[in-house]
Design a protein around this motif. Structure first.
Motif, PDB file in Angstrom:
ATOM      1  N   VAL A  58       0.880  -1.166   0.000  1.00 27.64           N
ATOM      2  CA  VAL A  58       0.000   0.000   0.000  1.00 27.64           C
ATOM      3  C   VAL A  58       0.922   1.222   0.000  1.00 27.64           C
ATOM      4  N   ASN A  59       0.554   2.267  -0.745  1.00 30.75           N
ATOM      5  CA  ASN A  59       1.406   3.457  -0.772  1.00 30.75           C
ATOM      6  C   ASN A  59       0.549   4.702  -0.547  1.00 30.75           C
ATOM      7  N   GLU A  60       1.225   5.840  -0.558  1.00 28.69           N
ATOM      8  CA  GLU A  60       0.558   7.100  -0.268  1.00 28.69           C
ATOM      9  C   GLU A  60      -0.611   7.356  -1.227  1.00 28.69           C
ATOM     10  N   ASN A  61      -0.470   6.896  -2.486  1.00 27.05           N
ATOM     11  CA  ASN A  61      -1.486   7.192  -3.511  1.00 27.05           C
ATOM     12  C   ASN A  61      -2.754   6.355  -3.380  1.00 27.05           C
ATOM     13  N   PHE A  63      -3.652   4.693  -0.454  1.00 29.58           N
ATOM     14  CA  PHE A  63      -4.020   4.485   0.955  1.00 29.58           C
ATOM     15  C   PHE A  63      -5.490   4.825   1.226  1.00 29.58           C
ATOM     16  N   ASP A  64      -5.979   5.941   0.667  1.00 27.34           N
ATOM     17  CA  ASP A  64      -7.369   6.338   0.926  1.00 27.34           C
ATOM     18  C   ASP A  64      -8.367   5.329   0.348  1.00 27.34           C
ATOM     19  N   ASP A  65      -8.061   4.813  -0.846  1.00 25.09           N
ATOM     20  CA  ASP A  65      -8.923   3.781  -1.453  1.00 25.09           C
ATOM     21  C   ASP A  65      -8.927   2.517  -0.592  1.00 25.09           C
ATOM     22  N   TYR A  66      -7.729   2.144  -0.148  1.00 22.56           N
ATOM     23  CA  TYR A  66      -7.579   0.963   0.723  1.00 22.56           C
ATOM     24  C   TYR A  66      -8.432   1.126   1.984  1.00 22.56           C
ATOM     25  N   MET A  67      -8.318   2.290   2.629  1.00 26.48           N
ATOM     26  CA  MET A  67      -9.062   2.538   3.865  1.00 26.48           C
ATOM     27  C   MET A  67     -10.575   2.542   3.611  1.00 26.48           C
ATOM     28  N   ALA A  68     -10.986   3.159   2.512  1.00 22.76           N
ATOM     29  CA  ALA A  68     -12.422   3.215   2.204  1.00 22.76           C
ATOM     30  C   ALA A  68     -12.959   1.806   1.979  1.00 22.76           C
ATOM     31  N   HIS A  69     -12.169   0.980   1.278  1.00 23.51           N
ATOM     32  CA  HIS A  69     -12.597  -0.393   0.998  1.00 23.51           C
ATOM     33  C   HIS A  69     -12.673  -1.214   2.293  1.00 23.51           C
ATOM     34  N   VAL A  70     -11.671  -1.046   3.167  1.00 24.74           N
ATOM     35  CA  VAL A  70     -11.683  -1.782   4.441  1.00 24.74           C
ATOM     36  C   VAL A  70     -12.898  -1.346   5.276  1.00 24.74           C
ATOM     37  N   ARG A  71     -13.194  -0.042   5.298  1.00 19.14           N
ATOM     38  CA  ARG A  71     -14.341   0.450   6.079  1.00 19.14           C
ATOM     39  C   ARG A  71     -15.659  -0.083   5.529  1.00 19.14           C
ATOM     40  N   GLN A  72     -15.745  -0.143   4.194  1.00 19.10           N
ATOM     41  CA  GLN A  72     -16.951  -0.680   3.545  1.00 19.10           C
ATOM     42  C   GLN A  72     -17.128  -2.161   3.903  1.00 19.10           C
ATOM     43  N   GLU A  73     -16.035  -2.905   3.881  1.00 12.61           N
ATOM     44  CA  GLU A  73     -16.083  -4.319   4.258  1.00 12.61           C
ATOM     45  C   GLU A  73     -16.406  -4.472   5.746  1.00 12.61           C
ATOM     46  N   ALA A  74     -15.943  -3.520   6.557  1.00 14.03           N
ATOM     47  CA  ALA A  74     -16.212  -3.569   8.000  1.00 14.03           C
ATOM     48  C   ALA A  74     -17.713  -3.480   8.258  1.00 14.03           C
ATOM     49  N   GLU A  75     -18.385  -2.611   7.510  1.00 11.07           N
ATOM     50  CA  GLU A  75     -19.832  -2.483   7.668  1.00 11.07           C
ATOM     51  C   GLU A  75     -20.543  -3.765   7.269  1.00 11.07           C
ATOM     52  N   ARG A  76     -20.124  -4.307   6.119  1.00  9.91           N
ATOM     53  CA  ARG A  76     -20.735  -5.539   5.623  1.00  9.91           C
ATOM     54  C   ARG A  76     -20.499  -6.682   6.608  1.00  9.91           C
ATOM     55  N   ALA A  77     -19.263  -6.787   7.148  1.00  9.58           N
ATOM     56  CA  ALA A  77     -18.916  -7.889   8.052  1.00  9.58           C
ATOM     57  C   ALA A  77     -19.704  -7.793   9.355  1.00  9.58           C
ATOM     58  N   TYR A  78     -19.942  -6.558   9.826  1.00 12.78           N
ATOM     59  CA  TYR A  78     -20.679  -6.408  11.077  1.00 12.78           C
ATOM     60  C   TYR A  78     -22.137  -6.825  10.882  1.00 12.78           C
ATOM     61  N   ASP A  79     -22.718  -6.413   9.757  1.00  9.13           N
ATOM     62  CA  ASP A  79     -24.118  -6.781   9.469  1.00  9.13           C
ATOM     63  C   ASP A  79     -24.262  -8.281   9.256  1.00  9.13           C
ATOM     64  N   LYS A  80     -23.350  -8.861   8.503  1.00  8.46           N
ATOM     65  CA  LYS A  80     -23.503 -10.257   8.085  1.00  8.46           C
ATOM     66  C   LYS A  80     -23.045 -11.256   9.142  1.00  8.46           C
ATOM     67  N   PRO A 114       4.532   6.724   6.245  1.00 10.14           N
ATOM     68  CA  PRO A 114       5.567   6.153   5.362  1.00 10.14           C
ATOM     69  C   PRO A 114       6.522   5.254   6.146  1.00 10.14           C
ATOM     70  N   ALA A 115       6.909   4.127   5.511  1.00  9.45           N
ATOM     71  CA  ALA A 115       7.777   3.155   6.187  1.00  9.45           C
ATOM     72  C   ALA A 115       9.228   3.615   6.235  1.00  9.45           C
ATOM     73  N   CYS A 116       9.558   4.646   5.464  1.00 11.71           N
ATOM     74  CA  CYS A 116      10.959   5.114   5.475  1.00 11.71           C
ATOM     75  C   CYS A 116      11.219   6.099   6.621  1.00 11.71           C
ATOM     76  N   TRP A 117      10.187   6.497   7.355  1.00 10.35           N
ATOM     77  CA  TRP A 117      10.404   7.366   8.516  1.00 10.35           C
ATOM     78  C   TRP A 117      11.215   6.628   9.585  1.00 10.35           C
ATOM     79  N   SER A 118      11.797   7.392  10.509  1.00  7.37           N
ATOM     80  CA  SER A 118      12.536   6.795  11.632  1.00  7.37           C
ATOM     81  C   SER A 118      11.541   6.079  12.557  1.00  7.37           C
TER      82      SER A 118
END
Ligand code: ZN
Ligand code: ZN
Length: 230
Positions: A58-61, A63-80, A114-118
């Motif tokens: 996952v990268n900076e570009n 990341f937001d799509d990844y998070m939105a998809h995980v949140r969408q799946e979180a809703e589905r998983a809680y309901d189902k 970012p993973a390159c941070w200290s």
């Protein structure tokens, strides 16, 4: 107790299972809480550059799509399934030397790190986001194909104060050094393929809410591990 797995990869990094399919696998297996934790790989080493080229990160570009998809799946998983999903990443500092390498789960992440941070900067940022910091597979592993990640263990005197819990077990491995040091612990699958569902897990004695789960891990009371088998 809640049956939990806080270390799961999908096709967003080097997992072989799509996010939705992974969620269904864990939901159908009766899990109460999981975390999706795809790799965020450092770009400042040859290994890291390869991961970026093959999009095993996952990268900076995205990341937001990844998070939105995980949140969408979180809703589905809680309901189902009544299953809680916590968004996370595995910050992966990969170098040729295992003594220099480290993997860190950031659970309940909100903004890209970012993973390159200290290390200090990563840990402080995670704390600022009220996320949990977990040291992954911190000692020698049985899996010969995996590069070991020994940096945090070798430098534990300096960094243990930033780490909310250490993986005392990862997939098939148990790291008894964590119990000898009396560090806080959890156990995870490091799920990359379907068969990894059967592996070490965490049991938590707390409410099925993100804040309660985080508190339970931080205080590390009412925590147990179990080997989940077919
Ligand atoms: Zn890892
Ligand atoms: Zn992993």
């Amino acid at each position: 107790m809640l049956l939990c797995d806080f270390h799961i990869h999908t096709k967003y990094s080097d997992g072989s299972v799509e996010l939705r399919r992974a969620v269904d696998l864990f939901g159908q297996a009766g899990f109460d809480v999981i975390a999706i934790t795809d790799h965020v790989v450092n770009g400042d080493s040859s290994f890291g550059k390869l991961a970026h080229r093959f999009r095993f990160t996952v990268n900076e570009n995205n990341f937001d799509d990844y998070m939105a998809h995980v949140r969408q799946e979180a809703e589905r998983a809680y309901d189902k399934y009544g299953m809680l999903i916590i968004p996370g990443v595995e910050i992966s500092k990969n170098y040729i030397s295992s003594d220099k390498s480290a993997h860190i789960l950031i659970l309940d992440i909100k903004e890209f790190i970012p993973a390159c941070w200290s290390y200090e900067k990563i840990f402080r940022e995670a704390k600022g986001q009220d996320a949990l910091v977990i040291a992954c597979h911190p000692h020698h592993t049985s899996e010969m194909t995996i590069r070991e990640t020994l940096f945090l263990w070798n430098n534990r005197d300096k960094y243990a104060k930033y780490i909310d819990a250490w993986e005392i077990a990862n997939r098939d491995d148990v790291f008894n050094v964590i119990s000898l040091k009396k560090y806080p612990y959890i156990a995870n699958s490091d799920f990359h393929r379907t068969r990894h569902l059967y592996s070490w897990k965490t049991l938590l004695n707390c409410e099925k809410k993100v804040e309660s789960v985080k508190q339970c891990i931080r205080h590390n009371k009412g925590v147990a591990i179990t080997l989940f088998r077919n």
